[in-house]
Design a protein around this motif. Sequence first.
Motif, PDB file in Angstrom:
ATOM      1  N   SER A 268       0.827  -1.201   0.000  1.00 34.96           N
ATOM      2  CA  SER A 268       0.000   0.000   0.000  1.00 34.96           C
ATOM      3  C   SER A 268       0.866   1.257   0.000  1.00 34.96           C
ATOM      4  O   SER A 268       2.055   1.235   0.349  1.00 34.96           O
ATOM      5  CB  SER A 268      -0.916   0.007   1.224  1.00 34.96           C
ATOM      6  N   ARG A 269       0.247   2.377  -0.371  1.00 30.89           N
ATOM      7  CA  ARG A 269       0.934   3.665  -0.340  1.00 30.89           C
ATOM      8  C   ARG A 269       1.298   4.039   1.097  1.00 30.89           C
ATOM      9  O   ARG A 269       2.351   4.639   1.340  1.00 30.89           O
ATOM     10  CB  ARG A 269       0.049   4.739  -0.970  1.00 30.89           C
ATOM     11  N   ALA A 270       0.433   3.703   2.048  1.00 33.22           N
ATOM     12  CA  ALA A 270       0.707   4.016   3.448  1.00 33.22           C
ATOM     13  C   ALA A 270       1.975   3.324   3.930  1.00 33.22           C
ATOM     14  O   ALA A 270       2.794   3.925   4.637  1.00 33.22           O
ATOM     15  CB  ALA A 270      -0.485   3.618   4.315  1.00 33.22           C
ATOM     16  N   ALA A 271       2.155   2.055   3.546  1.00 36.20           N
ATOM     17  CA  ALA A 271       3.348   1.325   3.969  1.00 36.20           C
ATOM     18  C   ALA A 271       4.609   1.931   3.375  1.00 36.20           C
ATOM     19  O   ALA A 271       5.646   2.027   4.050  1.00 36.20           O
ATOM     20  CB  ALA A 271       3.233  -0.140   3.572  1.00 36.20           C
ATOM     21  N   MET A 272       4.537   2.369   2.124  1.00 31.96           N
ATOM     22  CA  MET A 272       5.708   2.969   1.486  1.00 31.96           C
ATOM     23  C   MET A 272       6.035   4.323   2.117  1.00 31.96           C
ATOM     24  O   MET A 272       7.206   4.645   2.352  1.00 31.96           O
ATOM     25  CB  MET A 272       5.474   3.108  -0.010  1.00 31.96           C
ATOM     26  N   LEU A 273       5.017   5.126   2.402  1.00 29.92           N
ATOM     27  CA  LEU A 273       5.265   6.417   3.039  1.00 29.92           C
ATOM     28  C   LEU A 273       5.831   6.228   4.445  1.00 29.92           C
ATOM     29  O   LEU A 273       6.743   6.969   4.861  1.00 29.92           O
ATOM     30  CB  LEU A 273       3.972   7.223   3.093  1.00 29.92           C
ATOM     31  N   ALA A 274       5.313   5.259   5.166  1.00 29.98           N
ATOM     32  CA  ALA A 274       5.819   5.003   6.509  1.00 29.98           C
ATOM     33  C   ALA A 274       7.273   4.566   6.476  1.00 29.98           C
ATOM     34  O   ALA A 274       8.096   5.020   7.289  1.00 29.98           O
ATOM     35  CB  ALA A 274       4.959   3.938   7.197  1.00 29.98           C
ATOM     36  N   ASP A 275       7.621   3.711   5.533  1.00 28.34           N
ATOM     37  CA  ASP A 275       9.003   3.251   5.424  1.00 28.34           C
ATOM     38  C   ASP A 275       9.920   4.372   4.971  1.00 28.34           C
ATOM     39  O   ASP A 275      11.057   4.503   5.450  1.00 28.34           O
ATOM     40  CB  ASP A 275       9.077   2.072   4.454  1.00 28.34           C
ATOM     41  N   GLY A 276       9.458   5.206   4.038  1.00 24.03           N
ATOM     42  CA  GLY A 276      10.279   6.309   3.564  1.00 24.03           C
ATOM     43  C   GLY A 276      10.557   7.343   4.640  1.00 24.03           C
ATOM     44  O   GLY A 276      11.697   7.792   4.815  1.00 24.03           O
ATOM     45  N   HIS A 277       9.524   7.732   5.372  1.00 27.08           N
ATOM     46  CA  HIS A 277       9.727   8.708   6.451  1.00 27.08           C
ATOM     47  C   HIS A 277      10.491   8.097   7.625  1.00 27.08           C
ATOM     48  O   HIS A 277      11.183   8.827   8.351  1.00 27.08           O
ATOM     49  CB  HIS A 277       8.379   9.244   6.919  1.00 27.08           C
ATOM     50  N   ALA A 278      10.389   6.780   7.798  1.00 22.22           N
ATOM     51  CA  ALA A 278      11.162   6.130   8.862  1.00 22.22           C
ATOM     52  C   ALA A 278      12.655   6.226   8.579  1.00 22.22           C
ATOM     53  O   ALA A 278      13.461   6.305   9.519  1.00 22.22           O
ATOM     54  CB  ALA A 278      10.744   4.667   8.999  1.00 22.22           C
ATOM     55  N   ARG A 279      13.036   6.231   7.313  1.00 18.85           N
ATOM     56  CA  ARG A 279      14.455   6.380   6.981  1.00 18.85           C
ATOM     57  C   ARG A 279      14.989   7.751   7.376  1.00 18.85           C
ATOM     58  O   ARG A 279      16.200   7.922   7.547  1.00 18.85           O
ATOM     59  CB  ARG A 279      14.667   6.156   5.486  1.00 18.85           C
ATOM     60  N   ILE A 280      14.110   8.719   7.491  1.00 16.50           N
ATOM     61  CA  ILE A 280      14.521  10.053   7.942  1.00 16.50           C
ATOM     62  C   ILE A 280      14.434  10.163   9.461  1.00 16.50           C
ATOM     63  O   ILE A 280      15.301  10.764  10.107  1.00 16.50           O
ATOM     64  CB  ILE A 280      13.646  11.133   7.279  1.00 16.50           C
ATOM     65  N   ALA A 281      13.403   9.568  10.042  1.00 15.43           N
ATOM     66  CA  ALA A 281      13.161   9.729  11.478  1.00 15.43           C
ATOM     67  C   ALA A 281      14.015   8.799  12.331  1.00 15.43           C
ATOM     68  O   ALA A 281      14.518   9.215  13.392  1.00 15.43           O
ATOM     69  CB  ALA A 281      11.685   9.480  11.776  1.00 15.43           C
ATOM     70  N   GLN A 282      14.193   7.556  11.907  1.00 17.26           N
ATOM     71  CA  GLN A 282      14.889   6.573  12.745  1.00 17.26           C
ATOM     72  C   GLN A 282      16.319   6.972  13.099  1.00 17.26           C
ATOM     73  O   GLN A 282      16.758   6.703  14.224  1.00 17.26           O
ATOM     74  CB  GLN A 282      14.884   5.203  12.061  1.00 17.26           C
ATOM     75  N   PRO A 283      17.102   7.583  12.196  1.00 16.39           N
ATOM     76  CA  PRO A 283      18.458   7.986  12.615  1.00 16.39           C
ATOM     77  C   PRO A 283      18.487   8.917  13.808  1.00 16.39           C
ATOM     78  O   PRO A 283      19.447   8.886  14.589  1.00 16.39           O
ATOM     79  CB  PRO A 283      19.011   8.668  11.345  1.00 16.39           C
ATOM     80  N   PHE A 284      17.460   9.743  13.995  1.00 16.52           N
ATOM     81  CA  PHE A 284      17.451  10.682  15.112  1.00 16.52           C
ATOM     82  C   PHE A 284      17.162   9.989  16.444  1.00 16.52           C
ATOM     83  O   PHE A 284      17.262  10.632  17.496  1.00 16.52           O
ATOM     84  CB  PHE A 284      16.431  11.792  14.860  1.00 16.52           C
ATOM     85  N   LEU A 285      16.832   8.698  16.400  1.00 11.89           N
ATOM     86  CA  LEU A 285      16.719   7.953  17.651  1.00 11.89           C
ATOM     87  C   LEU A 285      18.071   7.844  18.351  1.00 11.89           C
ATOM     88  O   LEU A 285      18.131   7.738  19.581  1.00 11.89           O
ATOM     89  CB  LEU A 285      16.163   6.555  17.390  1.00 11.89           C
ATOM     90  N   ALA A 286      19.161   7.868  17.572  1.00 10.16           N
ATOM     91  CA  ALA A 286      20.491   7.837  18.178  1.00 10.16           C
ATOM     92  C   ALA A 286      20.726   9.090  19.012  1.00 10.16           C
ATOM     93  O   ALA A 286      21.289   9.026  20.113  1.00 10.16           O
ATOM     94  CB  ALA A 286      21.557   7.703  17.091  1.00 10.16           C
ATOM     95  N   LEU A 287      20.295  10.246  18.505  1.00 11.85           N
ATOM     96  CA  LEU A 287      20.403  11.489  19.274  1.00 11.85           C
ATOM     97  C   LEU A 287      19.546  11.419  20.531  1.00 11.85           C
ATOM     98  O   LEU A 287      19.977  11.823  21.622  1.00 11.85           O
ATOM     99  CB  LEU A 287      19.991  12.666  18.401  1.00 11.85           C
ATOM    100  N   ALA A 288      18.327  10.905  20.386  1.00 10.97           N
ATOM    101  CA  ALA A 288      17.421  10.816  21.531  1.00 10.97           C
ATOM    102  C   ALA A 288      17.948   9.853  22.594  1.00 10.97           C
ATOM    103  O   ALA A 288      17.925  10.169  23.799  1.00 10.97           O
ATOM    104  CB  ALA A 288      16.036  10.374  21.066  1.00 10.97           C
ATOM    105  N   THR A 289      18.434   8.693  22.183  1.00  9.36           N
ATOM    106  CA  THR A 289      18.937   7.722  23.163  1.00  9.36           C
ATOM    107  C   THR A 289      20.189   8.236  23.875  1.00  9.36           C
ATOM    108  O   THR A 289      20.374   7.993  25.078  1.00  9.36           O
ATOM    109  CB  THR A 289      19.241   6.386  22.476  1.00  9.36           C
ATOM    110  N   SER A 290      21.054   8.953  23.142  1.00  5.80           N
ATOM    111  CA  SER A 290      22.256   9.508  23.775  1.00  5.80           C
ATOM    112  C   SER A 290      21.880  10.537  24.840  1.00  5.80           C
ATOM    113  O   SER A 290      22.424  10.527  25.954  1.00  5.80           O
ATOM    114  CB  SER A 290      23.157  10.147  22.718  1.00  5.80           C
ATOM    115  N   LEU A 291      20.954  11.416  24.506  1.00  9.37           N
ATOM    116  CA  LEU A 291      20.538  12.441  25.467  1.00  9.37           C
ATOM    117  C   LEU A 291      19.818  11.837  26.660  1.00  9.37           C
ATOM    118  O   LEU A 291      19.979  12.300  27.798  1.00  9.37           O
ATOM    119  CB  LEU A 291      19.640  13.461  24.765  1.00  9.37           C
ATOM    120  N   ILE A 292      19.021  10.800  26.423  1.00  6.60           N
ATOM    121  CA  ILE A 292      18.327  10.146  27.541  1.00  6.60           C
ATOM    122  C   ILE A 292      19.333   9.534  28.507  1.00  6.60           C
ATOM    123  O   ILE A 292      19.227   9.691  29.731  1.00  6.60           O
ATOM    124  CB  ILE A 292      17.349   9.074  27.005  1.00  6.60           C
TER     125      ILE A 292
END
Length: 381
Positions: A268-292
């Motif tokens: 579905s289009r929803a799955a592709m959009l979710a995966d595409g935006h996850a490629r942008i959002a998931q790297p910032f989890l490293a910043l969040a985990t470091s600060l936590i």
Amino acid sequence: MTRFDRYLLSQFLALFGFFSLVLVLVYWVNRAVGLFDQIIGDGQSALVFLEISLLTLPNVIRVVLPVSAFAAAVYTTNRLTQDGELVVMQATGFSAFRLARPVIYFGLCVTLMLVLLYNVIVPASRTVLSTRTAEISANLTARLLVDGKFMHPTDGITFYIREISDNGELHDVFLTDDRKDSSRTTYTAQRALLVRGDVEPKLIMFDGMSQSYNLANQRLSVTHFQDFTYDLGGLITAGKVAKRSLDEMSTAELLFPTEAVLAEARTSRAAMLADGHARIAQPFLALATSLIGFAALLLGAFSRFGLWRQIIGAIVLLVVVQMVNNAGSSAAQQSAMMWPLVYLAPLLGVAISGVMLWVAQRPRARHNAGPGPMSSERGTA
């Protein structure tokens, strides 16, 4: 960047490299054991196993880096606190947000690595891996030329070779073809050769016998031959590369999917959009985990027994952020309008870190303000 920032950043990066190496090796070895049995069991060489293992390594690194960043932040902060270095810097007037600046630099470095992995390296490695897997599946020589073992290249086919000579000649060949419902055929030959035909590979058998058993009238027909050619084209479906998965597609294709891409991905289009935006959002989890990890340990006072309560609290917060991340990703795949939810976990992690940093500096702010008009110190003076 000040000397203090460079010093703290170097400490984070050194521990980050160590934890990343250890976790990648543990995770990779665990995956490589099953991969080794599968590839070597199919008759492939050790070089093929090494190539496939290296192609799976970027995806392993992508999974491990955020955890390594969290571990490096927690371990380094705890050690600097026990050594009194952070205590000294706090005594000189450094606020919690000022102390967190090298942590932000560190988190952004790891985030940049993950951005390259998510959007460039992993899709490229998955594409090459898919191509090599198709080529390996097409390699009849590797899959069939295994002596002393019964092979099942496809349903209804059993193939056995007693011995393979140095010049590639097969001795004492046994082949059973049970793919037809009406009959069953067994071929035995003293010698055989596996050759490449004009279109499909062929097995040439010498000095053998063919036994065909008709299941309908229960009759057995036996034919002796001096040479017989068996077409191997139907044994293994090979040569065509499967359609691309979401991991193999570029980020631009996922963010702006066309009808052709949707048909190829069969999702579905929803799955592709979710995966595409996850490629942008998931790297910032490293910043969040470091600060936590850093902010949680700043909440504790100096103790020779360590900051175990704060470390456990940081781990609990990390689990909460990961649960939010999983929930947001699942919800984003249900509707094309819900893709902003994939950014919820990184934003939540950064917000929690900001709150903890604010709380960590409040007691120190009251202490730096000096005694108040009603304090016991002023009355004594």
